[in-house]
Design a protein around this motif. Sequence first.
Motif, PDB file in Angstrom:
ATOM      1  N   SER A 104      44.579 -44.342  -1.757  1.00 32.58           N
ATOM      2  CA  SER A 104      45.511 -45.359  -2.255  1.00 32.58           C
ATOM      3  C   SER A 104      46.895 -44.770  -2.475  1.00 32.58           C
ATOM      4  CB  SER A 104      44.984 -45.954  -3.565  1.00 32.58           C
ATOM      5  OG  SER A 104      43.770 -46.626  -3.353  1.00 32.58           O
ATOM      6  N   ILE A 105      46.946 -43.550  -2.997  1.00 36.67           N
ATOM      7  CA  ILE A 105      48.242 -42.896  -3.231  1.00 36.67           C
ATOM      8  C   ILE A 105      48.966 -42.656  -1.914  1.00 36.67           C
ATOM      9  CG2 ILE A 105      49.388 -40.910  -4.274  1.00 36.67           C
ATOM     10  CD1 ILE A 105      47.953 -42.676  -6.261  1.00 36.67           C
ATOM     11  N   LEU A 134      49.077 -33.595   4.841  1.00 33.32           N
ATOM     12  CA  LEU A 134      47.681 -33.270   4.551  1.00 33.32           C
ATOM     13  C   LEU A 134      47.416 -31.774   4.674  1.00 33.32           C
ATOM     14  CD1 LEU A 134      45.897 -36.230   6.397  1.00 33.32           C
ATOM     15  CD2 LEU A 134      46.260 -35.960   3.939  1.00 33.32           C
ATOM     16  N   ILE A 135      48.036 -31.152   5.677  1.00 29.08           N
ATOM     17  CA  ILE A 135      47.870 -29.706   5.858  1.00 29.08           C
ATOM     18  C   ILE A 135      48.421 -28.938   4.660  1.00 29.08           C
ATOM     19  CG2 ILE A 135      48.626 -27.729   7.256  1.00 29.08           C
ATOM     20  CD1 ILE A 135      48.526 -29.557   9.702  1.00 29.08           C
ATOM     21  N   ILE A 136      49.496 -29.455   4.069  1.00 24.97           N
ATOM     22  CA  ILE A 136      50.095 -28.801   2.899  1.00 24.97           C
ATOM     23  C   ILE A 136      49.316 -29.133   1.624  1.00 24.97           C
ATOM     24  CG2 ILE A 136      52.146 -28.731   1.416  1.00 24.97           C
ATOM     25  CD1 ILE A 136      53.818 -29.286   3.935  1.00 24.97           C
ATOM     26  N   SER A 137      48.978 -30.406   1.444  1.00 25.55           N
ATOM     27  CA  SER A 137      48.467 -30.887   0.160  1.00 25.55           C
ATOM     28  C   SER A 137      47.024 -30.504  -0.110  1.00 25.55           C
ATOM     29  CB  SER A 137      48.609 -32.412   0.083  1.00 25.55           C
ATOM     30  OG  SER A 137      49.945 -32.809   0.255  1.00 25.55           O
ATOM     31  N   ILE A 138      46.165 -30.638   0.887  1.00 30.51           N
ATOM     32  CA  ILE A 138      44.731 -30.413   0.641  1.00 30.51           C
ATOM     33  C   ILE A 138      44.432 -28.971   0.245  1.00 30.51           C
ATOM     34  CG2 ILE A 138      42.447 -30.410   1.726  1.00 30.51           C
ATOM     35  CD1 ILE A 138      43.245 -32.917   3.222  1.00 30.51           C
ATOM     36  N   PRO A 139      44.891 -27.953   0.986  1.00 35.97           N
ATOM     37  CA  PRO A 139      44.597 -26.569   0.560  1.00 35.97           C
ATOM     38  C   PRO A 139      45.185 -26.224  -0.804  1.00 35.97           C
ATOM     39  CG  PRO A 139      45.332 -26.613   2.848  1.00 35.97           C
ATOM     40  CD  PRO A 139      45.589 -27.959   2.291  1.00 35.97           C
ATOM     41  N   LEU A 140      46.415 -26.671  -1.079  1.00 37.26           N
ATOM     42  CA  LEU A 140      47.031 -26.359  -2.369  1.00 37.26           C
ATOM     43  C   LEU A 140      46.289 -27.049  -3.515  1.00 37.26           C
ATOM     44  CD1 LEU A 140      50.862 -26.441  -1.534  1.00 37.26           C
ATOM     45  CD2 LEU A 140      49.424 -24.439  -1.993  1.00 37.26           C
ATOM     46  N   SER A 141      45.846 -28.282  -3.289  1.00 44.18           N
ATOM     47  CA  SER A 141      45.088 -28.992  -4.324  1.00 44.18           C
ATOM     48  C   SER A 141      43.760 -28.299  -4.600  1.00 44.18           C
ATOM     49  CB  SER A 141      44.835 -30.436  -3.889  1.00 44.18           C
ATOM     50  OG  SER A 141      46.046 -31.120  -3.645  1.00 44.18           O
ATOM     51  N   MET A 142      43.084 -27.858  -3.542  1.00 41.21           N
ATOM     52  CA  MET A 142      41.830 -27.136  -3.713  1.00 41.21           C
ATOM     53  C   MET A 142      42.058 -25.804  -4.424  1.00 41.21           C
ATOM     54  SD  MET A 142      40.090 -27.908   0.021  1.00 41.21           S
ATOM     55  CE  MET A 142      38.666 -26.869  -0.307  1.00 41.21           C
ATOM     56  N   LEU A 143      43.153 -25.143  -4.088  1.00 41.11           N
ATOM     57  CA  LEU A 143      43.478 -23.861  -4.717  1.00 41.11           C
ATOM     58  C   LEU A 143      43.705 -24.039  -6.212  1.00 41.11           C
ATOM     59  CD1 LEU A 143      44.100 -20.837  -4.037  1.00 41.11           C
ATOM     60  CD2 LEU A 143      46.507 -21.515  -3.916  1.00 41.11           C
ATOM     61  N   ALA A 144      44.404 -25.093  -6.588  1.00 33.24           N
ATOM     62  CA  ALA A 144      44.691 -25.333  -7.999  1.00 33.24           C
ATOM     63  C   ALA A 144      43.452 -25.783  -8.757  1.00 33.24           C
ATOM     64  CB  ALA A 144      45.797 -26.376  -8.130  1.00 33.24           C
ATOM     65  N   ALA A 145      42.668 -26.697  -8.165  1.00 28.29           N
ATOM     66  CA  ALA A 145      41.507 -27.249  -8.862  1.00 28.29           C
ATOM     67  C   ALA A 145      40.367 -26.250  -8.990  1.00 28.29           C
ATOM     68  CB  ALA A 145      41.023 -28.503  -8.139  1.00 28.29           C
ATOM     69  N   ILE A 181      57.323 -32.450   2.944  1.00 32.68           N
ATOM     70  CA  ILE A 181      57.669 -31.739   1.706  1.00 32.68           C
ATOM     71  C   ILE A 181      58.036 -32.723   0.601  1.00 32.68           C
ATOM     72  CG2 ILE A 181      59.410 -30.221   0.661  1.00 32.68           C
ATOM     73  CD1 ILE A 181      59.443 -28.640   3.265  1.00 32.68           C
ATOM     74  N   SER A 182      58.675 -33.821   0.974  1.00 28.83           N
ATOM     75  CA  SER A 182      59.115 -34.791  -0.031  1.00 28.83           C
ATOM     76  C   SER A 182      57.963 -35.590  -0.621  1.00 28.83           C
ATOM     77  CB  SER A 182      60.139 -35.748   0.582  1.00 28.83           C
ATOM     78  OG  SER A 182      59.531 -36.591   1.546  1.00 28.83           O
ATOM     79  N   ILE A 183      56.891 -35.800   0.158  1.00 29.21           N
ATOM     80  CA  ILE A 183      55.780 -36.623  -0.324  1.00 29.21           C
ATOM     81  C   ILE A 183      54.602 -35.785  -0.809  1.00 29.21           C
ATOM     82  CG2 ILE A 183      54.587 -36.856   1.900  1.00 29.21           C
ATOM     83  CD1 ILE A 183      54.042 -39.746   1.236  1.00 29.21           C
ATOM     84  N   SER A 184      54.519 -34.529  -0.388  1.00 28.27           N
ATOM     85  CA  SER A 184      53.391 -33.670  -0.775  1.00 28.27           C
ATOM     86  C   SER A 184      53.240 -33.495  -2.283  1.00 28.27           C
ATOM     87  CB  SER A 184      53.525 -32.298  -0.102  1.00 28.27           C
ATOM     88  OG  SER A 184      53.295 -32.401   1.278  1.00 28.27           O
ATOM     89  N   PRO A 185      54.315 -33.343  -3.056  1.00 30.97           N
ATOM     90  CA  PRO A 185      54.143 -33.178  -4.504  1.00 30.97           C
ATOM     91  C   PRO A 185      53.315 -34.275  -5.159  1.00 30.97           C
ATOM     92  CG  PRO A 185      56.390 -32.653  -3.897  1.00 30.97           C
ATOM     93  CD  PRO A 185      55.730 -33.194  -2.669  1.00 30.97           C
ATOM     94  N   VAL A 186      53.542 -35.517  -4.769  1.00 30.37           N
ATOM     95  CA  VAL A 186      52.784 -36.632  -5.351  1.00 30.37           C
ATOM     96  C   VAL A 186      51.311 -36.544  -4.963  1.00 30.37           C
ATOM     97  CG1 VAL A 186      52.583 -39.145  -5.461  1.00 30.37           C
ATOM     98  CG2 VAL A 186      54.835 -38.086  -5.287  1.00 30.37           C
ATOM     99  N   ILE A 187      51.044 -36.201  -3.709  1.00 30.84           N
ATOM    100  CA  ILE A 187      49.663 -36.113  -3.227  1.00 30.84           C
ATOM    101  C   ILE A 187      48.951 -34.931  -3.879  1.00 30.84           C
ATOM    102  CG2 ILE A 187      48.216 -35.996  -1.177  1.00 30.84           C
ATOM    103  CD1 ILE A 187      50.017 -38.498  -1.422  1.00 30.84           C
ATOM    104  N   ILE A 188      49.638 -33.800  -4.011  1.00 29.52           N
ATOM    105  CA  ILE A 188      49.029 -32.619  -4.635  1.00 29.52           C
ATOM    106  C   ILE A 188      48.626 -32.926  -6.067  1.00 29.52           C
ATOM    107  CG2 ILE A 188      49.508 -30.277  -5.468  1.00 29.52           C
ATOM    108  CD1 ILE A 188      51.273 -29.895  -3.001  1.00 29.52           C
ATOM    109  N   ARG A 189      49.517 -33.551  -6.802  1.00 29.59           N
ATOM    110  CA  ARG A 189      49.234 -33.878  -8.199  1.00 29.59           C
ATOM    111  C   ARG A 189      48.058 -34.845  -8.318  1.00 29.59           C
ATOM    112  NH1 ARG A 189      54.355 -35.663 -11.513  1.00 29.59           N
ATOM    113  NH2 ARG A 189      54.258 -37.390 -10.022  1.00 29.59           N
ATOM    114  N   SER A 190      48.033 -35.853  -7.470  1.00 33.53           N
ATOM    115  CA  SER A 190      46.950 -36.838  -7.508  1.00 33.53           C
ATOM    116  C   SER A 190      45.623 -36.234  -7.071  1.00 33.53           C
ATOM    117  CB  SER A 190      47.307 -38.030  -6.612  1.00 33.53           C
ATOM    118  OG  SER A 190      46.216 -38.902  -6.466  1.00 33.53           O
ATOM    119  N   LEU A 191      45.646 -35.473  -5.981  1.00 38.36           N
ATOM    120  CA  LEU A 191      44.417 -34.903  -5.443  1.00 38.36           C
ATOM    121  C   LEU A 191      43.844 -33.838  -6.370  1.00 38.36           C
ATOM    122  CD1 LEU A 191      42.625 -35.270  -3.010  1.00 38.36           C
ATOM    123  CD2 LEU A 191      43.963 -33.549  -1.793  1.00 38.36           C
TER     124      LEU A 191
END
Length: 319
Positions: free
Chosen positions: A241-242, A113-124, A190-200
């Motif tokens: 869900s993801i 979550l620490i990795i995925s949420i900021p990166l998703s916000m940065l991209a979106a 690191i292995s699961i963050s890519p899927v979460i980043i893409r979905s989020l």
Amino acid sequence: MLSRLKFVPMRLLQAVPVAFGVTLVVFFMVHLIPGNPAESILGAQATPAKVAALTDQMGLNQPVVQQYWHFLSNLAHGNLGESYTYQVPVLTLVWQRAPVTLLLVAYSVVLMLIISIPLSMLAASRPGHVRDHAVRVIPLVGLGMPQFWVGVMLLLVFAVGTGWFPVGGYGDTMMDHLWYLFLPALTLAISISPVIIRSLRASMLNVLESDYVATARSKGAGGRSLFAGHVLRNAIIPAVSIVGVNLGYLVGGTLVIEKVFAIPGLGSMLIESIFARDFPSVQAVALFVAVFVVLVGVLTDVVYTLLDPRVDLTQRMNA
């Protein structure tokens, strides 16, 4: 709210045939492992007579179907058998090692979550911008890297190379646990963050196009306040869900990562038991993991239902 959670008993009831199916598959698969467990137990003292006597004592010379029926009978009484290797009830071993694996999974989710949420916000926040493209490359790279390879690279750089983290082990205190488990948890994250980043990221882009976000912008909301107060709160609902689905994948990943980092959890126990042909231990770990994945699925549905009042899983299951 309680009326909306009527699906929980039904979902838990559905776990019974799943657990039965797991026992069926695992039991017959472990018996395909070549070699006789009696020979592994006796080691250098193995003689044909001793092997035959121990095989008869453990009931391994009985038909496999009869052995499976005996296993189910014991399981119905809460007995998963005794470990061939450690000579103790396998339930004792599972309860000793399960907290290690569960802590590793929880730690991995926090780092994810620490990795995925900021990166998703940065991209979106700037779709089509350079930083958006840079973040979107991460899932492509991350999904192409095997977990064990990432773990070995992190070991070489941050444990062997710099000495910042231990090479392996678990430690004694809670702070030690968090320190020892950081690299393996980061590997799984690191292995699961890519899927979460893409979905989020995709979910955030959909929310940004909604009417209530346009209204919030017209009232002067923007930047971090817009994302924290309106976008993230609503975009994270589909991502739940993801995360729930990928938790099963995360638990499977711990089985290998624990061995790479010498962590005394269920993964290490499973691999050691497979090589030692310790059938009861293999079956117990597989059953525990299966039940855990089912419970995570139920918990995911509960969280999703509580976050989104529009969802009624009771009606969906009855349809």
